[in-house]
Design a protein around this motif. Structure first.
Motif, PDB file in Angstrom:
ATOM      1  N   VAL A 154       0.839  -1.201   0.000  1.00 47.33           N
ATOM      2  CA  VAL A 154       0.000   0.000   0.000  1.00 47.33           C
ATOM      3  C   VAL A 154       0.877   1.255   0.000  1.00 47.33           C
ATOM      4  CG1 VAL A 154      -1.765   1.278   1.276  1.00 47.33           C
ATOM      5  CG2 VAL A 154      -1.943  -1.205   1.036  1.00 47.33           C
ATOM      6  N   ASP A 159       1.704   1.882  -3.451  1.00 52.14           N
ATOM      7  CA  ASP A 159       0.550   2.482  -4.142  1.00 52.14           C
ATOM      8  C   ASP A 159       0.475   3.979  -3.852  1.00 52.14           C
ATOM      9  OD1 ASP A 159      -0.276   0.162  -5.338  1.00 52.14           O
ATOM     10  OD2 ASP A 159      -1.927  -0.228  -3.937  1.00 52.14           O
ATOM     11  N   GLN A 193      -8.541  -2.334  -1.264  1.00 55.94           N
ATOM     12  CA  GLN A 193      -7.670  -1.584  -2.164  1.00 55.94           C
ATOM     13  C   GLN A 193      -7.975  -0.103  -2.025  1.00 55.94           C
ATOM     14  OE1 GLN A 193      -8.696  -3.069  -6.040  1.00 55.94           O
ATOM     15  NE2 GLN A 193     -10.245  -1.500  -6.372  1.00 55.94           N
TER      16      GLN A 193
END
Length: 176
Positions: free
Chosen positions: A75, A78, A146
């Motif tokens: 993450v 991301d 997500q």
């Protein structure tokens, strides 16, 4: 020039003067000029930075509150790809059942507001009035799947509106 035309010009002129007087009176008697700024803030309350930040200006720590290995690193990558400043990544001591928990202080209110959109307003909020930095801790929970897409983030920001100072704090003046 005909009498009707002169009369029309006089009426229009009077309306313009009345409108000007009305605008001046409204501006002079405006009582909302300092609303929302720290002018009426009680003594000792922290000033919350309610400026909505760009991702490149947001500092975050990404913490894994699950038993899934490597989640914080994935993450964090991301968030880096979305131009956030990831300061740390690691594991949280206790498990989190929610999607995520956002921990922030008065200087991180605008940043946390932006991050809310990345979790489609499904993250829990943990505001700490004593926190001195502008970094937001993003603790990922077991319900996390997500991050939102760019379109979803923009729609979520539209739904969320502008950042608001948390209870027990005052919005920081814009020039402060």
């Amino acid at each position: 020039m005909s009498f009707a035309r002169v009369r029309a010009l006089v009426v229009v002129g009077l309306l313009a003067v009345l409108a000007l007087v009305f605008v001046v009176v409204a501006l002079v008697r405006d009582t909302q000029g300092g609303t929302g700024l720290a002018g009426g803030c009680p003594e000792g309350w922290p000033l919350a930075d309610v400026t909505l930040r760009e991702p490149k200006d947001v500092k975050i720590n990404v913490l894994n509150g699950t038993d899934q290995p490597g989640l914080a690193a994935n993450v964090a990558d991301d968030f880096r790809n979305r131009k956030f400043q990831v300061k740390k990544e690691g594991n949280e001591k206790k498990q989190v059942d929610d999607v995520a928990v956002l921990r922030y202080g008065p200087k991180g209110v605008g940043s946390a507001h932006l991050l809310r959109a990345y979790f489609l307003d499904n993250a829990e909020y943990d505001y700490d009035a004593n926190r001195k930095d502008d970094t937001v801790d993003v603790v990922l929970g077991n319900a996390f799947q997500q991050l939102a897409t760019t379109t979803e983030v923009n729609q979520s920001l539209g739904d969320l509106g502008s950042p608001v100072a948390p209870p027990g704090s005052c919005p920081m003046p814009e020039d402060g």
